[in-house]
Design an enzyme around this catalytic site. Structure first.
Site, PDB file in Angstrom:
ATOM      1  N   THR A  49      11.614 116.139 -20.651  1.00 57.86           N
ATOM      2  CA  THR A  49      11.436 116.247 -22.099  1.00 57.86           C
ATOM      3  C   THR A  49      11.769 113.857 -22.396  1.00 57.86           C
ATOM      4  O   THR A  49      11.265 113.180 -21.807  1.00 57.86           O
ATOM      5  CB  THR A  49      12.982 115.847 -22.148  1.00 57.86           C
ATOM      6  OG1 THR A  49      13.946 114.769 -21.848  1.00 57.86           O
ATOM      7  CG2 THR A  49      13.233 116.868 -21.190  1.00 57.86           C
ATOM      8  N   CYS A  50      11.778 114.089 -24.076  1.00 56.74           N
ATOM      9  CA  CYS A  50      11.723 112.768 -24.094  1.00 56.74           C
ATOM     10  C   CYS A  50      12.415 111.838 -23.958  1.00 56.74           C
ATOM     11  O   CYS A  50      11.539 110.828 -24.098  1.00 56.74           O
ATOM     12  CB  CYS A  50      11.827 112.592 -25.844  1.00 56.74           C
ATOM     13  SG  CYS A  50      13.391 113.158 -26.374  1.00 56.74           S
ATOM     14  N   ARG A  52      13.840 111.942 -20.053  1.00 53.43           N
ATOM     15  CA  ARG A  52      13.994 111.796 -19.019  1.00 53.43           C
ATOM     16  C   ARG A  52      12.578 112.911 -18.117  1.00 53.43           C
ATOM     17  O   ARG A  52      11.897 112.968 -19.156  1.00 53.43           O
ATOM     18  CB  ARG A  52      14.776 112.401 -18.629  1.00 53.43           C
ATOM     19  CG  ARG A  52      15.305 113.711 -18.243  1.00 53.43           C
ATOM     20  CD  ARG A  52      16.700 114.163 -17.474  1.00 53.43           C
ATOM     21  NE  ARG A  52      17.387 113.353 -18.776  1.00 53.43           N
ATOM     22  CZ  ARG A  52      18.927 112.512 -18.258  1.00 53.43           C
ATOM     23  NH1 ARG A  52      18.417 112.260 -16.667  1.00 53.43           N
ATOM     24  NH2 ARG A  52      19.649 112.537 -18.835  1.00 53.43           N
ATOM     25  N   GLU A 112      24.709 116.506 -25.712  1.00 50.23           N
ATOM     26  CA  GLU A 112      24.293 117.198 -26.355  1.00 50.23           C
ATOM     27  C   GLU A 112      23.772 118.282 -26.090  1.00 50.23           C
ATOM     28  O   GLU A 112      23.597 118.914 -24.819  1.00 50.23           O
ATOM     29  CB  GLU A 112      23.080 116.572 -26.889  1.00 50.23           C
ATOM     30  CG  GLU A 112      22.170 115.714 -26.160  1.00 50.23           C
ATOM     31  CD  GLU A 112      21.090 117.007 -25.433  1.00 50.23           C
ATOM     32  OE1 GLU A 112      20.770 117.807 -25.986  1.00 50.23           O
ATOM     33  OE2 GLU A 112      20.359 116.682 -23.761  1.00 50.23           O
ATOM     34  N   GLY A 187       6.396 119.257 -36.536  1.00 46.53           N
ATOM     35  CA  GLY A 187       6.787 119.511 -35.218  1.00 46.53           C
ATOM     36  C   GLY A 187       7.794 121.278 -35.045  1.00 46.53           C
ATOM     37  O   GLY A 187       8.462 120.987 -36.973  1.00 46.53           O
ATOM     38  N   GLY A 189       9.668 122.592 -33.210  1.00 43.46           N
ATOM     39  CA  GLY A 189      10.433 122.748 -31.647  1.00 43.46           C
ATOM     40  C   GLY A 189      11.674 122.791 -31.689  1.00 43.46           C
ATOM     41  O   GLY A 189      12.797 123.021 -32.664  1.00 43.46           O
TER      42      GLY A 189
END
Length: 425
Positions: A49-50, A52, A112, A187, A189
């Site tokens: 992910t952004c 990790r 989150e 984007g 997503g």
């Protein structure tokens, strides 16, 4: 069997390092198969992910160094550079780490919810790649159950705190009235969907969604009364955009310094607020050098996020306790499963010995043997055969001074001094 969880995240690595270690969706299947082929990993999954990039692995014997070396070579990094940012969790700690990640307890934004969906996607891709087996599969299911319980039994996810929410909160600090602002979202997503929802709720006057495919942009735009365009249309939209928030999977920057400079001239240097949530970055860092541009990356959102987390801190302790119990329960069940193969083999051996003695007894009866004598011989023969192998092994262990094994045998067979028959001397 041995579990490993290793990788980097927003706590250990800068955005520059994270974007170099990130995996694109197109790379994942090949990377997983290569990982299992070139290391001692029997099962593997990758979460990227952004914030990790993590590898979840099941091996016969722990070999974290080999996996780190593969990761460094795959991304063309020096091993020393990767080690400086990487962490490794083994066995119980690896299980607990996965559950903490899925529950949002290790996220930039505490609690989150998007991370659970990303974890499920990592599992699905690993299944597609054929690198998920029974052990890692069980661990993922236990992880999903633990995360669901955290969501159900604690208040950790009640308030709308996320990177998307933090970005919109920061925009409110810069523009006092979002109702007079226009926003360009790049984007389509999950993160951009959340941003669009928050902006819509704040009454932003006009929202434009730009995406590589117009179809996906249109689907998102319809939900919030927004306008859909292609990435190629971004330069025209920039001049009308007060807020620009980007989160794509592009490997190259989408917005460069030149395009933003041109837009600022058309805007007569009216400020633009920009948030680049993507890793790798969508907006060239040099854009932040321009006057009248306020550019933030995910790392810059820490302060905003911290302010919005106060309501979740109390719930986090309860969530940590649930995760700890979930990890302990999983390890207990796993150890129980480890005994299944041994028990199955022992039962098969015992049944084979039983059948041999039973056939011998049936032959004796068929030849006119006395039933009582045959039954007694059956009992003696079966007892002797069942005790033969353990007796030989116990004598051998005793001769070797293995008192620990003798004590374990006493516990295994539920023996104690009171159960032995002591004859009078």
């Amino acid at each position: 069997m041995a579990f490993l969880a290793l990788g980097i995240n927003h706590k250990t690595a800068s955005v520059d390092v994270r974007e170099r270690v990130a995996f694109t969706p197109e790379q994942l299947v090949d990377a997983l198969q290569q990982l299992c082929r070139l290391t001692a990993s029997r099962e593997a999954a990758i979460l990227s992910t952004c914030n990790r990039s993590e590898l979840y692995i099941e091996q016969d014997h722990l070999s974290a160094d080999a996996v780190l070396k593969w990761l460094a070579e795959y991304h063309r990094l020096s091993l020393d550079e990767l080690r400086a940012s990487a962490y490794v969790h083994e066995e119980h700690d690896a299980v607990k780490h996965m559950m903490r990640v899925a529950s949002g307890l290790d996220s930039l934004v505490l609690g989150e919810p998007q991370i659970l969906g990303q974890m499920k996607s990592a599992y699905a891709v690993a299944r597609e790649a054929g690198t998920i087996g029974p052990l890692l599969g069980r661990l993922f299911q236990a992880t999903f159950s633990a995360a669901k319980q955290v969501r159900t039994d604690t208040a950790i996810g009640e308030n709308p705190v996320s990177v998307a929410f933090a970005a919109v909160s920061l925009a409110k600090q810069i523009f006092s009235d979002l109702g007079r602002s226009q926003a360009l979202l790049i984007g389509a997503g999950e993160t951009i969907t959340l941003v669009a929802r928050h902006l819509h709720e704040q009454g932003v006057r006009r929202i434009v969604v730009a995406n590589r495919t117009l179809e996906r942009a249109s689907i998102l735009a319809e939900q919030f009364g927004a306008h859909a365009v292609l990435l190629a249309d971004i330069p025209q939209e920039l001049a009308n955009s007060d807020i620009v928030i980007s989160s794509t999977a592009s490997q190259l920057p989408i917005l460069g310094k030149g395009a933003v400079e041109s837009a600022l001239k058309l805007r007569r240097h009216k400020p633009i607020f920009m948030v680049d949530i993507a890793v790798p970055r969508d907006i060239e860092p040099q854009v932040g050098e321009l006057d009248d541009v306020y550019l933030y990356t995910v790392d810059d959102l820490h302060e905003v996020v911290a302010e919005n987390l106060k309501s979740r801190q109390g719930a986090a302790q309860a969530a940590e306790e649930l995760v700890a119990v979930g990890a302990d329960d999983f390890m207990v069940r796993l150890r129980e499963l480890a005994a299944v193969d041994v028990l199955r083999a022992y039962r098969q051996q015992s049944e084979r010995l039983r059948d041999e003695e039973l056939q011998k007894a049936q032959r004796l009866l068929a030849n006119g043997g006395n039933p009582e004598d045959v039954l007694a011989q059956l009992a003696r023969g079966l007892t002797n055969k069942l005790l033969h192998a353990p007796s030989v092994q116990l004598k051998k262990l005793s001769a070797e001074g293995r008192l620990d094994a003798l004590a374990m045998a006493q516990e295994l067979f539920a023996l104690n001094e009171g159960s032995t028959d002591k004859s009078p001397q």
